[in-house]
Design an enzyme around this catalytic site. Sequence first.
Site, short mmCIF file in Angstrom:
data_model
loop_
_atom_site.label_atom_id
_atom_site.label_comp_id
_atom_site.label_asym_id
_atom_site.label_seq_id
_atom_site.Cartn_x
_atom_site.Cartn_y
_atom_site.Cartn_z
N ASP A 248 0.83 -1.20 0.00
CA ASP A 248 0.00 0.00 0.00
C ASP A 248 0.87 1.26 0.00
O ASP A 248 0.88 2.04 0.96
CB ASP A 248 -0.93 -0.02 1.22
CG ASP A 248 -2.29 0.59 0.89
OD1 ASP A 248 -2.45 1.07 -0.23
OD2 ASP A 248 -3.16 0.56 1.77
N LYS A 270 -2.63 -7.96 -3.26
CA LYS A 270 -3.78 -7.05 -3.25
C LYS A 270 -3.30 -5.65 -3.62
O LYS A 270 -2.35 -5.13 -3.04
CB LYS A 270 -4.44 -7.01 -1.87
CG LYS A 270 -5.70 -6.16 -1.87
CD LYS A 270 -6.36 -6.12 -0.49
CE LYS A 270 -5.76 -5.04 0.37
NZ LYS A 270 -6.58 -4.74 1.57
N LYS A 303 -13.50 -2.39 -4.13
CA LYS A 303 -14.71 -2.26 -3.31
C LYS A 303 -15.84 -1.57 -4.09
O LYS A 303 -16.35 -0.51 -3.70
CB LYS A 303 -14.43 -1.50 -2.02
CG LYS A 303 -13.42 -2.17 -1.08
CD LYS A 303 -13.29 -1.40 0.22
CE LYS A 303 -12.30 -2.06 1.15
NZ LYS A 303 -10.89 -1.94 0.72
N SER A 363 -12.55 -4.90 9.34
CA SER A 363 -11.73 -4.95 10.56
C SER A 363 -11.66 -3.62 11.28
O SER A 363 -11.07 -3.54 12.35
CB SER A 363 -10.31 -5.41 10.20
OG SER A 363 -9.72 -4.53 9.26
N GLN A 422 -8.16 1.02 12.75
CA GLN A 422 -7.87 -0.35 12.31
C GLN A 422 -7.53 -1.22 13.52
O GLN A 422 -6.84 -0.78 14.43
CB GLN A 422 -6.70 -0.35 11.33
CG GLN A 422 -6.23 -1.73 10.87
CD GLN A 422 -7.27 -2.46 10.04
OE1 GLN A 422 -8.32 -2.81 10.54
NE2 GLN A 422 -6.98 -2.69 8.77
N GLY A 442 -0.34 -5.80 5.15
CA GLY A 442 0.27 -4.70 4.40
C GLY A 442 1.41 -4.10 5.17
O GLY A 442 2.57 -4.49 5.01
N ARG A 443 1.09 -3.13 6.05
CA ARG A 443 2.13 -2.41 6.78
C ARG A 443 3.03 -3.32 7.61
O ARG A 443 4.20 -3.03 7.81
CB ARG A 443 1.47 -1.37 7.69
CG ARG A 443 1.07 -0.11 6.96
CD ARG A 443 0.27 0.82 7.86
NE ARG A 443 -1.12 0.40 8.02
CZ ARG A 443 -2.03 1.05 8.73
NH1 ARG A 443 -1.68 2.15 9.39
NH2 ARG A 443 -3.27 0.62 8.81
#
Length: 474
Positions: A248, A270, A303, A363, A422, A442-443
Site C-alpha cells: 500500500d 492485493k 470495493k 476490521s 484499524q 500490508g504495513r
Amino acid sequence: MDMDGLILRLFDIQAVKFGSFKLKSGITSPIYLDLRVIVSFPDVLAAVAALMWERVKDLQWDHLCGVPYTALPIATVIAVQQSRSMVMRRKEKKEYGTSVLVEGRYTAGQTVLIVEDIITSGASILETAQDLRAAGLQPLHSIVMINREQGGQANIEASGCSVHSVLTLSQVLECLERHQRLEPAVVGQVRQFLAANAQVAVPASPLPPPRPKALPFAQRAALCPNPVGRRLFEIMEQKKSNLSFNPDVTKKAEILRLTDLVGPSICMLKTHIDVVEDFDWDLVEQLRALAVKHNFVIFEDRKFADIGNTVQLQFTSGVYRIAEWADIVNAHLVPGPGIIDGLRQGAKAAGRDIGLLLLAEMSSKGNLATGAYTEANVKAALEHPDFVIGFIAMQGLAPAHPNLMYITPGVQLAKGGDALGQQYDTPEAVVGRKGSDIIQVGRGIFGAADPAAEAEKYRVAAWEAYQARVQATA
C-alpha cells in the site's frame, strides 16, 4: 440499598412472584424469581450489580460473561462500573452470518467469570460454560444473585466451575416473612416445596453438532466452480502459503520492488491501483509478469458499491480497465445483488475468468458490516457460486460450503490497533480459531526493515495455523 431493602424492592416490582410456575427444569414451583424486570428499574439493577461485584472482586479472572439474556445487563453494568473486560455468548447460531458463539476480544486459555441471575438446576450456566470451553476459554467461577437451593450449585461445581451467590431463596423468604409481606401459609408451602425438591437434575440436552471438518485447500479446489477460486486454492496448496500482501504505497517503482521481494511467500497480491501517483499500463504489465514469475493471483481491492450498470463501467472502462488484468475484485452488497450481475457481465465482456469477493465484514472499529448485512452477503454468495468465490470477513461464515474462501484483513503477528480505527489480530487467531483462510497483511510487511523475511514469518504463521485447524477436525 441494604440486603433487606433490595429484597423488599424486588418483591415490590414483582421480581419475586408467588403462584404456580413451570421452571426450565420442568418442575412446577409456587415461587418464581423474574429478574428480567430489573432492567426497567435502574436503582435495582445498580444495586444487584454492586452486590454481585462485592462477592467476586477478590477472585482472579480475565473476562465477564453474562448468561443470555437476563444476566447480560447485569454483566454489562459490572463491566462498565469496574472497568473489566467482557465477552458475550450468543444464545443461538443463525443459519447465515457468523458462526462464532462467543463474541469479543480474547485469547485461548483466558479465564471467565460467568454472571447469572438465578440458579435452580444450573443448566444455563453449564450451557454457557460449554460454549466458552469450545471457544478455548476457561470458565473458572460463576456469580449468581439468587440461589434457589435446588442442587444447581452442586451440578455446576461438579463441572469444575465454582459458584458464588449473593442470596439464597431461604433468605428471601425469611426477609419477606419478617417484614410481613407474606402469609405464613405461603411461606410454609414454599419451604415444603424446597424440601421436596432439594436436588433438581440438569435437563438432558442434545449433544452439540460436531465441528465441521476443515478440508485441505487441495480438496476445496475440486469443489470450487469458479476457475480463479480453484486456481487460488491450488496455489495455496502448492506454495504452502495463505498469505496475501498489500504493497500500500503510492509509487510504481516501490510497488514493483516490494512485490518482487515478497512474491515467493504469497498466494495473492492485493492492489489499490487508484492510489498510485505515477500509474501507467507498464505497471500493470509488470505486475502480471511478477504474478507469473512467483505464482500468485492479483486482487484489486476496488470495493465496488454502486448500481449494476455503473459498476460494470467502472470495472471495464476508464483509466484503470480493471477487468483486463485483475484476477479477483470485491464489492459491497449495499446496492443489492444487481451489483453481482453487473460485475459478472463486465468479466464476460473482458473475456476473462474473474472471481468476486463480497465484503461481508470489516476490521475497522465501529464498521456497519455486521448482522443482517453479513447474512445477506452469505445468501448472495450461495446463490452465485460460479462467480462469487468467497468473502472479505473476520472469520469463516458458512463452514458447510467449503468452496467459499475467507480473506481477513487487519492481521499482524501481535494484536493491536492504529490511530485510524484499524484493529489487528494474529494469524493463529484468525486462521486457527476463527476459521478464515487467507490473511491480508500490508504495513506489517512493507514497514519492516526486511520485507522478504517478514513476509516469510507471516507465511509460516498462517500456514501452521491452517494445518492445525485441519488436523483438529480430521
